[in-house]
Write an enzyme that holds these catalytic residues in place. Structure first.
Site, mmCIF file in Angstrom:
data_model
loop_
_atom_site.group_PDB
_atom_site.id
_atom_site.type_symbol
_atom_site.label_atom_id
_atom_site.label_comp_id
_atom_site.label_asym_id
_atom_site.label_seq_id
_atom_site.Cartn_x
_atom_site.Cartn_y
_atom_site.Cartn_z
ATOM 1 N N ASP A 164 -1.583 -27.540 29.688
ATOM 2 C CA ASP A 164 -1.132 -26.575 28.678
ATOM 3 C C ASP A 164 0.381 -26.548 28.576
ATOM 4 O OD1 ASP A 164 -1.156 -25.488 31.299
ATOM 5 O OD2 ASP A 164 -1.055 -23.444 30.519
ATOM 6 N N GLU A 213 -2.105 -23.128 33.370
ATOM 7 C CA GLU A 213 -1.039 -22.890 34.344
ATOM 8 C C GLU A 213 0.007 -21.936 33.800
ATOM 9 O OE1 GLU A 213 2.777 -23.539 36.505
ATOM 10 O OE2 GLU A 213 2.332 -23.826 34.370
#
Length: 397
Positions: free
Chosen positions: A88, A151
């Site tokens: 991400d 994350e």
């Protein structure tokens, strides 16, 4: 067991700028803004590359459209290296000179959201594993690339990964987050506290008829500020100190009304040995001792997110091997610590292995910034250093 120089040379020759830039560009173009839950396209790009390189791959769904990804270069029976990354990126936002997900190259740099944090690091690891496979490197242990989701927000991916792979053994972990190729041997952790204060609403003309939740929350903030000041008086040479930040405050229904409720979102940065639940209990104790949760005021609080910190000794073989590999690639890598947090803390805690952070790109000047970019030379150097670490660390007695 020594790794022959000829094998190292052969592997390094197989790692090309074209390969690492091409993969990094494709990963950037796949997006993956978080919040948003859109990491699947990035995983598809990474999986296609790794399958083409002859690596064993696996995807594990964490949430709809949000798969963790693992690629493994098979070796012998000994524990091998784990490389850790995430798929991400933070939202692009506005103000870019070009499209944030249409990567471009200029003056030796690759531009695009995620180029530094951390599509570049992922590309460098994958290209390194591809070169090792092509060279026929006979490694005594598997080398694993784990790429997790989420994350940048709540860490759903790393929590799922540590549960799903709890029985696996690793010799060490290298987090490929951006460090300007410095060797980071310790990171603070992080935690979020959600604090709700409930009072009783009343007309502002007669505030004594109510119990003002915002006033009570303000007193809690003063307790947090006082503790923050205390923490700063005892700073660690590598990681600094734990810290508090009041990130969000919401409360009340109108200016002419006594606020019946207030909500705080607190960020508490952690030293490697800190327990956020113990910290929360201590805060509850101070709230009670100050008499805040009395006379019609109630306070509830919970830990909504926690990310452990870690510390690896500066003389550990993983650290000296990393510095040596980068030196052989022409880079003087400084040893230091981070005040930021990363998923590596979960690996250090849950698998009990030495952990460092080392990757291409700048955390402070590029990550999460408008017009984010990464040095192409750093991408190439990182890939080559990762490959040397696999050959040297995994092959060491």
């Amino acid at each position: 067991m020594n790794v022959s120089t000829s094998l190292e040379d052969r592997v390094l020759e197989l790692i090309t700028e074209d390969d690492v830039v091409s993969l990094a560009r494709a990963l950037i173009a796949a997006g993956g803004e978080n919040p948003g839950g859109t990491e699947e396209a990035t995983v598809n790009v990474l999986e296609a590359f790794c399958l083409g390189a002859g690596l064993a791959t696996e995807t594990e769904l964490v949430a709809p459209g949000r798969p963790n990804f693992t690629a493994v270069l098979r070796g012998g029976d000994r524990p091998g290296l784990l490389f850790l990354g995430h798929s991400d990126v933070v939202p692009a936002g506005g103000g870019w000179e070009g499209s944030p997900f249409d990567p471009s190259e200029r003056d030796g740099r690759l531009y695009g959201r995620g180029s530094t944090d951390m599509k570049g690091g992922l590309a460098a690891v994958a290209v390194a594993l591809k070169a090792l496979k092509e060279a026929g490197a006979d490694l005594p242990g598997d080398v694993t690339l784990a790429c997790t989701v989420d994350e940048e927000d709540l860490g759903l991916g790393i929590r799922a990964y540590t549960l799903a792979h709890a029985g696996e053994r690793f010799s060490a972990c290298i987090v490929a987050e951006p460090t300007d190729l410095d060797t980071v041997i310790g990171c603070r952790g992080d935690s979020y506290f959600d604090v709700s204060v409930d009072g009783m609403s009343a007309h502002s003309g007669r505030p004594e008829d109510g119990r003002n939740a915002i006033d009570a929350a303000a007193r809690i903030i003063e307790l947090v500020r006082e503790d923050h000041r205390t923490l700063q008086a005892d700073r660690d040479a590598l990681l600094g100190a734990g810290s508090w930040n009041v990130g969000l405050i919401e409360g009340g229904s109108g200016t002419s009304m006594v606020a019946g409720e207030c909500h705080l979102s607190l960020d508490r940065r952690l030293m490697p040995d800190d327990d956020p639940h113990a910290i929360l209990e201590a805060l509850r104790g101070r709230i009670c001792a100050a008499g805040i949760d009395r006379d019609g005021i109630t306070v509830t609080a919970r830990v909504s997110m926690e990310m452990p910190g870690f510390r690896t000794p500066a003389n550990h073989p993983l650290v000296t091997s990393t510095v040596g590999a980068l030196a052989d690639c022409g880079i003087e890598s400084r040893i230091g610590g981070w005040t930021a947090a990363c998923d590596g803390g979960f690996i250090a805690r849950d698998f009990g292995v030495p952990t460092i952070v080392m990757g291409p790109g700048g955390l402070n000047d590029q990550a999460h910034q408008v017009n984010e970019s990464v040095s192409i030379a750093e991408l190439l150097t990182a890939a080559r250093a990762y490959a040397l670490l696999c050959l040297r660390d995994c092959a060491s007695p």
